[in-house]
Design an enzyme around this catalytic site. Structure first.
Site, mmCIF file in Angstrom:
data_model
loop_
_atom_site.group_PDB
_atom_site.id
_atom_site.type_symbol
_atom_site.label_atom_id
_atom_site.label_comp_id
_atom_site.label_asym_id
_atom_site.label_seq_id
_atom_site.Cartn_x
_atom_site.Cartn_y
_atom_site.Cartn_z
ATOM 1 N N SER A 85 0.812 -1.223 0.000
ATOM 2 C CA SER A 85 0.000 0.000 0.000
ATOM 3 C C SER A 85 0.843 1.270 0.000
ATOM 4 C CB SER A 85 -0.918 0.026 1.229
ATOM 5 O OG SER A 85 -1.947 -0.922 1.060
ATOM 6 N N ARG A 130 0.452 21.631 -1.115
ATOM 7 C CA ARG A 130 1.799 22.097 -0.713
ATOM 8 C C ARG A 130 2.102 21.940 0.770
ATOM 9 N NH1 ARG A 130 0.468 26.041 -4.427
ATOM 10 N NH2 ARG A 130 1.267 25.409 -6.460
ATOM 11 N N LYS A 152 10.864 11.474 8.552
ATOM 12 C CA LYS A 152 11.122 10.911 7.220
ATOM 13 C C LYS A 152 9.827 10.291 6.732
ATOM 14 C CE LYS A 152 15.767 9.135 7.633
ATOM 15 N NZ LYS A 152 16.538 7.953 7.249
ATOM 16 N N GLU A 194 14.587 -3.141 16.139
ATOM 17 C CA GLU A 194 15.016 -1.748 16.020
ATOM 18 C C GLU A 194 15.464 -1.209 17.375
ATOM 19 O OE1 GLU A 194 15.427 -0.115 13.274
ATOM 20 O OE2 GLU A 194 13.962 -0.715 11.760
ATOM 21 N N LYS A 250 16.539 8.129 19.705
ATOM 22 C CA LYS A 250 16.244 8.567 18.347
ATOM 23 C C LYS A 250 16.035 10.082 18.308
ATOM 24 C CE LYS A 250 14.280 7.907 13.989
ATOM 25 N NZ LYS A 250 13.702 7.094 12.949
ATOM 26 N N GLU A 260 20.191 14.292 8.139
ATOM 27 C CA GLU A 260 21.068 13.180 7.827
ATOM 28 C C GLU A 260 22.414 13.623 7.277
ATOM 29 O OE1 GLU A 260 19.085 10.054 5.568
ATOM 30 O OE2 GLU A 260 19.533 8.824 7.309
ATOM 31 N N ARG A 264 23.025 11.061 12.033
ATOM 32 C CA ARG A 264 21.742 10.360 11.929
ATOM 33 C C ARG A 264 21.901 9.021 11.197
ATOM 34 N NH1 ARG A 264 15.757 12.772 10.403
ATOM 35 N NH2 ARG A 264 14.726 10.759 10.583
ATOM 36 N N ASN A 265 22.926 8.953 10.356
ATOM 37 C CA ASN A 265 23.201 7.695 9.665
ATOM 38 C C ASN A 265 23.463 6.545 10.614
ATOM 39 O OD1 ASN A 265 22.919 8.200 6.995
ATOM 40 N ND2 ASN A 265 25.005 8.974 6.730
ATOM 41 N N ASN A 268 21.197 3.889 11.183
ATOM 42 C CA ASN A 268 21.108 2.883 10.133
ATOM 43 C C ASN A 268 21.986 1.673 10.394
ATOM 44 O OD1 ASN A 268 19.275 3.416 8.088
ATOM 45 N ND2 ASN A 268 20.479 5.221 7.513
ATOM 46 N N HIS A 271 21.377 -1.691 8.871
ATOM 47 C CA HIS A 271 20.486 -1.479 7.732
ATOM 48 C C HIS A 271 21.182 -1.581 6.383
ATOM 49 C CE1 HIS A 271 17.673 -0.330 10.789
ATOM 50 N NE2 HIS A 271 16.729 -0.034 9.901
ATOM 51 N N HIS A 275 19.073 -4.050 4.592
ATOM 52 C CA HIS A 275 18.235 -3.669 3.450
ATOM 53 C C HIS A 275 18.498 -4.536 2.244
ATOM 54 C CE1 HIS A 275 17.062 0.637 4.755
ATOM 55 N NE2 HIS A 275 16.073 -0.217 4.921
ATOM 56 N N HIS A 287 11.031 -6.354 8.094
ATOM 57 C CA HIS A 287 12.127 -5.387 8.141
ATOM 58 C C HIS A 287 13.072 -5.631 9.327
ATOM 59 C CE1 HIS A 287 14.158 -1.528 7.841
ATOM 60 N NE2 HIS A 287 13.866 -1.293 9.115
HETATM 61 N N1 LIG Z 1 10.207 6.736 8.255
HETATM 62 C C1 LIG Z 1 11.104 6.083 8.921
HETATM 63 O O1 LIG Z 1 12.014 6.655 9.526
HETATM 64 C C2 LIG Z 1 11.026 4.613 8.961
HETATM 65 C C3 LIG Z 1 11.799 3.907 9.865
HETATM 66 C C4 LIG Z 1 11.678 2.515 9.930
HETATM 67 C C5 LIG Z 1 10.765 1.882 9.097
HETATM 68 N N2 LIG Z 1 10.033 2.586 8.227
HETATM 69 C C6 LIG Z 1 9.041 1.974 7.360
HETATM 70 O O2 LIG Z 1 8.049 1.367 8.174
HETATM 71 C C7 LIG Z 1 7.445 0.329 7.464
HETATM 72 C C8 LIG Z 1 7.279 -0.872 8.364
HETATM 73 O O3 LIG Z 1 6.484 -0.516 9.464
HETATM 74 P P1 LIG Z 1 5.739 -1.602 10.354
HETATM 75 O O4 LIG Z 1 6.700 -2.624 10.757
HETATM 76 O O5 LIG Z 1 5.044 -0.865 11.392
HETATM 77 O O6 LIG Z 1 4.762 -2.308 9.328
HETATM 78 P P2 LIG Z 1 3.215 -2.132 8.966
HETATM 79 O O7 LIG Z 1 2.803 -0.740 9.036
HETATM 80 O O8 LIG Z 1 3.032 -2.846 7.699
HETATM 81 O O9 LIG Z 1 2.506 -2.918 10.139
HETATM 82 C C9 LIG Z 1 2.721 -4.281 10.327
HETATM 83 C C10 LIG Z 1 1.429 -5.102 10.367
HETATM 84 O O10 LIG Z 1 0.819 -4.986 11.633
HETATM 85 C C11 LIG Z 1 -0.528 -4.554 11.497
HETATM 86 N N3 LIG Z 1 -0.780 -3.734 12.660
HETATM 87 C C12 LIG Z 1 -0.297 -2.523 12.911
HETATM 88 N N4 LIG Z 1 -0.655 -2.132 14.134
HETATM 89 C C13 LIG Z 1 -1.410 -3.107 14.667
HETATM 90 C C14 LIG Z 1 -2.055 -3.284 15.925
HETATM 91 N N5 LIG Z 1 -1.951 -2.397 16.913
HETATM 92 N N6 LIG Z 1 -2.726 -4.438 16.108
HETATM 93 C C15 LIG Z 1 -2.819 -5.370 15.147
HETATM 94 N N7 LIG Z 1 -2.207 -5.244 13.974
HETATM 95 C C16 LIG Z 1 -1.506 -4.134 13.724
HETATM 96 C C17 LIG Z 1 -0.562 -3.849 10.177
HETATM 97 O O11 LIG Z 1 -1.842 -3.886 9.615
HETATM 98 C C18 LIG Z 1 0.413 -4.664 9.349
HETATM 99 O O12 LIG Z 1 -0.223 -5.805 8.839
HETATM 100 C C19 LIG Z 1 8.303 0.067 6.258
HETATM 101 O O13 LIG Z 1 7.669 0.551 5.118
HETATM 102 C C20 LIG Z 1 9.575 0.871 6.549
HETATM 103 O O14 LIG Z 1 10.202 1.312 5.378
HETATM 104 C C21 LIG Z 1 10.142 3.944 8.151
HETATM 105 ZN ZN LIG Z 2 14.674 0.185 10.327
#
Ligand SMILES: NC(=O)c1ccc[n+]([C@@H]2O[C@H](COP(=O)([O-])OP(=O)(O)OC[C@H]3O[C@@H](n4cnc5c(N)ncnc54)[C@H](O)[C@@H]3O)[C@@H](O)[C@H]2O)c1
Ligand SMILES: [Zn+2]
Length: 1572
Positions: A85, A130, A152, A194, A250, A260, A264-265, A268, A271, A275, A287
């Protein structure tokens, strides 16, 4: 709900943005409405979260709006969950919806969800009109501590993750711990990765907190949720503390470096590499899980660079493992979820190249200096070579080049001492600080188990250099779960003793110890016997004499006199010694059964017990007897663990073999480790200078090449060092006589991680070193190091650290770098061994990856085979065939028994009775299994399975990986055969044979691992066919079959579906209908067994059908049972019967079985567990016809499921439209790029034909001559090829034969016939020419497909070749030209297939029989005789007689070949009949023209030689005019089988056909056409 005071605020970028609390909905609603007034509030969430968390929040939010009397709108939008998504399409969809809802610039977006929602919504907020305001309500642990903080935001692009986005800060981040309640455990652990990451790179205290609380956290995380109760109430505070610390870090880092710039790196960490794995393993692996693997690789990298201490690596690994996180791609969890994917090192490195952190082309990785501290304040530049090294599974070790080195090496702590210290410190009262502790799997298992038993608490100080043990003084309780010990032998033995001290209520609540499959065959019997005799209840839960076992006792150990057999392992003794002080009575331990093994280890235990306050007294009056007082251990406050003396042998031996100097500073003459004597007792007599003080050892090697062999050395006191000694001996050749080193006293090394003696002999041979096994040892022929060979396929290491380290030494001296396979296996005792080689010994190391096919354990292939089955079933015949084909020794157990009891079996029964006979038979069987585990095939008596204990024995043998082969043939045949034989005893009580079989049938089934049934055939052909059938059977069951490998290498392949009710009907058609196929499928559901019931055929009938098919086709067989629901004929409600049929097919060595994913998971798992070397084709047919290849979630789920089991995956959809086939192609392309399991994917139905044309791997095909098509839309091979030609996938090519004169050549007929039969668009013509120059243009023309070359151009053509095959070089002539494109350029290869025609003709005539070790005759000494001799040698012939009219020519030919061809020239005029005594010719080739008569003496000799052959012999006359030559006539008279030179010609032509087209050519129709 929480009041504001419970709320903790963490500042970031100078603002109070992050708020952490519990039950925040009301607070959030109130604050948002007050602080961020807006006309519209929009919550975006996903469909997993909405049902739990959106509704309550929405209610409160609306209520609050009402309460405030505001006019704002509340809107929500729900998207599908998952990373997919986080894309442009979903972003656009949400934006369009917002616009349609008239959202304006004052809208406040609320991201309620995990990182996916957070990143996506944040990015929408950043760009909508915007930029609008947004807040984060993270619902995953990962989002709480990581993705929601820092601003981010972004989405994924098809070419990579997070490539498009913006920095956009949320106004608030509301971290509400309550929402974790609904998050699945795997997701929580994902977030913990993490958290561990942040702590590991920034804050050691936080890391310690995580280390110390893993057990508690994991237990709570995995507890099932109870409704109405907060799942984490028990750990709420702890969880909050951990989350807060991570958030604080963090926020701190982001505040220092928002955009960054460098700092901040550091977030990572893990990672860069993580990655790269994620790019391949996503979505099956999350992840955080990839980051865990990445962190391990990055700390290994830091260690490899000499920056990070080894202990820190061990510490991180332990921490990750304690949270059930993977630490390598080989982790079972990774295998389970994504085992079908490969992570090729070069792909990983390529992915790393696009990392945002990189500096130009230089890669940057966060390098740790210690836990909680990074090397630099930004990521560090690292070379590709170093990265490649840590990512690779194998290591290529370069030569040792230093001339003089003087190094000091401190190896890791001794495993024996570490394990003892752990047990003693745990059993003590008080706190003990252990230093130089070994961090290894073994000690890890030991510590976890002791912790689970409540025996001790462990923690680390000084950055992991010191282990603090708080002992419980012997107070323990039984844990609920089994204690898993992997393959840690010492832990298993010691803990078996310790378990006996644990008071338990009853048998059901005992302490259970278990391990991996190898642990489950390691012995523990004598120790258990001793404990049982002392009042403990110990039960074996699987195999008698090994783990798993359960120990229970209400009182603990009784004490008093304990007797123990101590000849197998001293660890049994140590185990009891250490526990003895806590027995109810003082213990007197008597070691019985002869001289105890490894006395030194016993002394070590006693000495260490003294350090912990218990003095063991050795009896002065009785031998091998010890008195242990009843008392409590007292810890010394500090205990330094001596380095491992076995490990120390490796660096010291490097000094020895390279003529350099090495010191180990903490092991000397005072050491109690047996291996501490290695330098003095082994290296010194070999010619090294050895200096030893009480606490240190220094070795200076003699100049390279001057080591002396040791005529004999008993290494009983240092058995583990024998591997090191063996490699040193391999280069010790400075001796007067034979340079042999004989090492004895090491029989126990056969039952270590692997059979080490056999392993050393096997691997030394790869270096060209001669070595062999002694009864209790090994001998090695030393040789000059300059004559060592470099192993071509690398050194196999048997998952044994010592094998790996020993051979890493020899690798230093090989002429070119040597690959040691599976470098990680050293982790058991010296995880950083390779880093020592690099850093201290200055050896260059490179990452390397050896193909997996070559990595099979070479020893297991040689496991002994036991034959069972009815008398008269053919056990002896088959035993002898096996012995010949596998080069194993044959033993008839009945005969052996008769010898032993010195009377015939009839008499044994008559004199002693049946029961006594069965008992003797049982004893003998047991002896065979114990003492002859490798290299034997034994035929047992038909009734051996009558005795329960013998059946148990056989079943256990099978469980431990042995082969019990049930040999059977049709019972009618047995009856008729036995009626002719009266030499054996009648059955008990004169029972009828059929009744006996009926009774034993079940027992045979119960005991057998494999099943061989003779094909029901005419008696006359049965014998020949059995050999062929057997050879195919053995290939599969011994894992030698290359059929899948070959299929994978082919550009295209296909299999034919046979759907006859009886295979017999198919036989006459078989050759024609399988034309161009690579496998044949037998559809069991189509078979009609007259004895079958309810549509289910009997096992024996199906087995006979397969046996029949197997001896009539050379193609591998796919065994398929399809039910009605699955589109077949098998009854739907008979899954159990189908399962039984499949399991039985595996037992008779079927090549492939088709397993429908629609079967129950229990059935599938069972098949998987029993599959051995049979390959599984996991298939799924979407009969609903509704699944789409364009949005393939369902198909992907099927692949996920299938991949846990499959060798091949088959997906069958339905095409309603031609477009469905194109969508299938897109799907195929996207999944096959990283999937290592081959995929068959097609669409059913007429509209699906195109998908069959596109499918490359094992396309199911039909043939017009079959009674009916197996499935609608199926095509024949010919149709497939025609279609491929039409769409341009197969390009028409021109083929030629060059030569002069060639107008009579049959080659054009041959090839053009084959093209036509297979529907290929090619053409072949004879090109007669006077000059070779004329063909150059043809060779270089774009439509040139290949050429045969004949006289007079076989030599001149060579000038145009880019390379020559081995045979072309050997014969000095080229008769086949094979063009290919290499790097965009035409490449011409010259081959010589003269021998191939002979070879293929022979293999066809041999039909599975072997010519190994037989004698052959070659008549004639012209050019063709050379090809004949070459081929016979390749077929295994060990003696070749050469007869010719001119002797000089014979000798000339003899001289061309190396001596191992063993060619004997016979002089027809001088040979006497005595010379021919004992000669027996199994094959002969005449290479002289048939129209020229041989001189009389030669003719006589030839006839005399032919007369020594028999029905099994084969005669080939290369002359074919006339088709039946006079010599063939002679040979036929003696019963020989004859083949003609014409067949050779056709087969030779077809060999070139195959080389050019990659397709299996048809022999008989082509042959028919050629002789027309
Ligand atoms: N912006 C950043 O700095 C940063 C840092 C680390 C990761 N990310 C991104 O984060 C994403 C991964 O995030 P994620 O691990 O949270 O995955 P996600 O958002 O896909 O959530 C994981 C699963 O758990 C479910 N879920 C979420 N909360 C729930 C709850 N309370 N109860 C039941 N189910 C729940 C979701 O529907 C999903 O199926 C990746 O796209 C990664 O690139 C971004
Ligand atoms: Zn991460």
């Amino acid at each position: 709900m929480s009041s504001e005071s419970d709320l903790i605020t963490v500042p970031i970028l100078g603002k109070e943005t992050v708020k952490v609390g519990f039950g925040l909905d009301e607070y959030v609603a109130t604050e948002i409405l007050k602080e961020f007034q807006s006309s519209t509030y929009v919550v975006i969430t996903d469909s997993n979260i909405a049902p739990h968390h959106l509704e309550p929040f929405e209610r409160i939010f609306r209520d609050t709006i009402k309460k405030n009397g505001a006019q704002s709108r509340f809107l929500s939008y729900i998207i599908p969950p998952g990373e997919s998504s986080k894309c442009r399409a979903t972003k656009a969809e949400i934006e369009d919806w917002m616009l349609s809802q008239s959202c304006t610039r004052d809208t406040l977006l609320i991201a309620m969800g995990g990182g996916v929602i957070g990143d996506l919504v944040g990015y929408i907020a950043a760009t909508f009109m915007r930029g609008i305001r947004f807040v984060q309500m993270p619902t995953t642990l990962l989002a709480m501590v990581d993705s929601s903080i820092g601003g981010k935001t972004g989405i994924d692009a098809p070419l990579g993750k997070n490539l498009i986005g913006a920095f956009w800060q949320p106004l608030r981040v509301y971290v509400d711990l309550l929402v974790l309640h609904t998050l699945p455990p795997r997701q929580i652990i994902n977030g913990l990765a993490e958290i561990i990451k942040t702590a590991a790179m920034w804050n050691e205290k936080d890391f310690q907190l995580l280390e110390n609380n893993s057990a508690l956290l994991i237990e709570e995380i995995h507890k099932p949720a109870v409704s109405g109760e907060y799942k984490f109430s028990k750990i709420k505070d702890l969880l909050q503390k951990i989350i807060l610390s991570s958030i604080r870090t963090k926020c701190e880092v982001v505040t220092l470096d928002e955009r960054e710039g460098g700092l901040r790196n550091l977030l990572n960490f893990g990672h860069s590499i993580g990655h790269a794995y994620e790019a391949i393993l996503y979505p099956q692996i999350l992840h955080g899980e990839c980051v865990a693997i990445g962190m391990m690789k990055e700390v290994e990298l830091a260690r490899h660079l000499g920056i990070l201490k080894p202990n820190a690596v061990g510490r991180l690994a332990k921490c990750l493992v304690s949270y059930n996180l993977p630490v390598s791609v080989n982790d079972p969890k990774i295998k389970k979820y994504a085992g079908f994917k490969t992570c090729p090192v070069e792909n990983l490195i390529l992915t790393m190249a696009v990392d945002k952190k990189n500096q130009g082309t230089k890669k940057r990785v966060v390098i740790l200096k210690a836990i909680g501290e990074t090397y630099e304040k930004h990521a560090t530049v690292v070379s590709d070579d170093d990265i490649r090294f840590v990512l690779s599974s194998d290591v290529k070790v370069d030569n040792f080049t230093e001339n003089s080195l003087d190094v000091v090496i401190t190896p890791p702590g001794s495993k024996s001492i570490s394990n003892r210290a752990l047990v003693l410190a745990a059993l003590s009262q008080g706190t003990c600080r252990l230093t130089n502790m070994l961090h290894s799997d073994d000690t890890q298992f030991m510590m976890s188990a002791l912790e689970s038993l409540g025996a001790a608490k462990f923690s680390w100080e000084d950055n992991g250099e010191t282990l603090v043990v708080e002992g419980s003084g012997g107070k323990m309780s039984a844990p609920k779960d089994a204690l898993y010990l992997g393959n840690a032998g010492t832990a298993a033995r010691f803990l078996t003793g310790v378990s006996a001290l644990v008071p338990t209520q009853d048998k059901e609540h005992g302490v259970v110890l278990t391990g991996n499959h190898r642990m489950k065959v390691r012995p523990i019997g004598p120790l258990v016997d001793a404990l049982r005799n002392n009042g403990c209840t110990v039960e074996y839960l699987e195999k008698e004499g090994s783990l798993p076992l359960s120990t229970s006792s209400s009182t603990g150990l009784k004490g008093g006199v304990i007797e123990l057999a101590a000849t197998v392992s001293s660890q049994y003794v140590s185990s009891i010694l250490m526990c003895a002080p806590y027995a109810s009575e003082p213990v007197t331990l008597k070691l019985v059964g002869g001289k105890p093994i490894s006395q030194l280890y016993i002394d070590m235990t006693i000495a260490m017990m003294a350090s912990f306050g218990i003095i063991v007294e050795k009896s002065s009056s009785e031998e091998n007897t010890y008195h242990i007082p009843r008392a409590k251990y007292q810890s010394p406050s500090k205990y330094e663990i001596e380095s491992d003396a076995s490990s120390a042998t490796y660096p010291l031996a490097i000094a020895a073999i390279t003529g350099t100097k090495c010191t180990v500073p903490n092991i000397g003459s005072a050491s109690l480790q047996g291996d501490s004597r290695f330098a003095r007792d082994v290296l010194k007599p070999m010619g090294c200078l050895v200096e030893q003080t009480a606490n240190s050892t220094t070795v200076q090697g003699p100049p390279k090449g001057q080591l002396k062999p040791l005529e004999s050395i008993d290494m009983e006191t240092m058995t583990d060092a024998f591997l090191t000694a063996s490699v040193v001996a391999a280069v010790s050749s400075n001796a007067e006589g034979d340079p042999i080193t004989r090492i004895t006293g090491i029989a126990n090394q056969r039952v270590k991680e692997c059979n080490r003696i056999a392993a050393m002999v096997h691997e030394l041979a790869k270096f060209g070193v001669r070595a062999g096994e002694l009864e209790d040892g090994i001998y090695i022929f030393g040789q000059d190091y300059k004559t060592l060979k470099s192993p071509t396929d690398g050194v196999y290491t048997y998952d044994d650290h010592r094998v790996a380290m020993a051979f890493s030494l020899l690798a230093l001296l090989t002429p070119s770098p040597t690959v040691v396979i599976d470098k990680a296996c050293v982790e058991k005792t010296w995880p950083y061994w390779w880093d020592v080689l690099k850093q201290s010994f200055k050896v260059s190391l490179y990452g390397s990856t050896v193909e997996q096919v070559e990595q099979q354990n070479p020893l297991s292939k040689n496991a002994s085979i036991i034959l069972i089955g009815m008398r008269g079933a053919g056990k002896t015949t088959i035993g002898k065939i096996i012995s010949k084909q596998l080069n194993m020794k044959f033993i008839d157990l009945d005969e052996w028994l008769e010898d032993r009891l010195a009377m015939p079996i009839t008499q044994v029964i008559f004199k002693l009775g049946w029961d006594a006979f069965r008992l003797e038979e049982h004893k003998l069987l047991r002896e065979f299994i114990q003492e002859r585990p490798y290299g034997f095939v034994a035929a047992s008596g038909g009734g051996v399975i009558e005795m329960n204990d013998s059946r148990k024995l056989l079943e256990n043998y099978v469980k431990s990986g042995g082969i019990v082969l049930h040999v059977h043939r049709n019972i009618d045949h047995i009856v008729s055969y036995l009626s002719k034989d009266s030499s054996r005893p009648a059955y008990k009580d004169q029972e009828n044979i059929r009744d006996v079989y009926a009774r034993r049938h079940e027992w045979y089934r119960q005991c057998r691992s494999h099943y061989f049934i003779s094909p029901v055939l005419d008696e006359r052909v049965v014998e020949e066919k059995i050999e062929y059938s057997m050879s195919r059977f053995l290939e599969v069951i011994t894992g030698k079959s290359q059929s899948l490998q070959k299929l994978k290498e082919k550009k295209r392949s296909a299999f034919l579906t046979l759907n006859f009710p009886d295979v017999q009907q198919a036989l006459p058609l078989l050759n024609d209908v399988t034309l161009g196929c690579d496998a044949v499928e037998i559809r069991v559901d189509h078979l009609k067994d007259p004895k079958g019931k309810n549509g289910v055929p009997t096992l024996d009938f199906v087995a006979e059908q397969v046996a029949l098919l197997r001896c009539h086709t050379h193609l591998p067989i796919i065994f398929t049972v399809r039910t009605k629901k699955q589109g077949g004929l098998f009854p739907d409600d008979k899954e159990a019967d189908a399962l039984e049929l499949i399991l039985s097919a595996i037992r008779y060595g079927i090549d492939y079985v088709d397993v429908e994913l629609g079967w129950s998971i229990e059935s599938i798992t069972k098949i998987f567990e029993h599959k051995r070397n049979t390959k599984l084709l996991m298939s799924w047919h979407d009969l609903s016809g509704t699944w789409s290849w364009a949005s393939p979630q369902e198909w992907m789920q099927m692949i996920d499921l299938a991949s846990s089991f499959a060798d091949i995956i088959k997906l069958v959809g339905t095409a309603k439209d031609i477009k469905d086939n194109l969508e299938l192609e897109n799907f195929r392309k996207s999944v096959t790029s990283t999937m290592k399991i081959p995929l068959i994917a097609i669409n059913m139905g007429g509209k699906g034909q195109l998908s069959r044309v596109f499918n490359k791997f094992l396309t199911p095909v039909t043939h017009p001559d079959l009674p009916s098509k197996a499935a609608p839309g199926q095509l024949s091979v010919k149709q497939l090829n025609e279609a491929l030609a039409l769409i341009g996938e197969i390009v028409p090519k021109n083929f030629y034969v060059f030569g002069k004169p060639i107008s009579h050549s049959r080659s054009p007929v041959l090839h053009n016939t084959a093209y036509k039969l297979l529907g290929l668009p090619h053409s072949y013509e004879a090109y007669e020419t006077d000059t070779v120059e004329e063909v150059e243009g043809i060779l270089r023309s774009p439509d040139f497909g290949g050429a045969n070359v004949t006289i007079p151009y076989k030599l001149p053509i060579m000038q145009y070749m880019d390379d020559l095959s081995h045979e072309a070089r050997f014969f000095g002539a080229v008769n086949t030209v094979i063009p290919s494109m290499k790097e965009g350029k035409l490449h011409l290869r010259g081959d010589n297939t003269d021998w191939r025609g002979i070879y293929d003709t022979f293999t066809a005539a041999l039909d599975g029989m072997s010519l190994a070790e037989s004698s052959a005759l070659v008549i004639g000494a012209g050019g063709t005789s050379r090809a004949a001799i070459y081929t016979l040698h390749r077929l295994g012939v060990s003696q070749i007689y050469l007869v010719n009219r001119t002797l000089a020519n014979s000798y000339a030919v003899q001289n061309v070949f190396p001596p191992e061809y063993n060619i004997k020239v016979l002089d027809a005029d001088k040979v006497t009949s005595e010379d021919l005594n004992g000669v027996s010719i199994a094959s002969a080739i005449s290479t002289v023209p048939a129209d020229k008569a041989l001189p009389e003496s030669v003719d006589r000799l030839v006839k005399a030689l032919i007369a020594t052959g028999d029905r099994q012999s084969i005669f080939l006359d290369m002359a074919y005019k006339p088709l039946h030559t006079p010599l063939m006539g002679v040979a036929s008279e003696h019963g020989w089988r004859c083949s003609s030179g014409l067949e050779v010609l056709v087969r030779q032509g077809l060999a070139s056909f195959q080389m050019w087209t990659g397709m299996n050519p048809p022999f008989s129709p082509v042959y028919k056409k050629v002789i027309e």
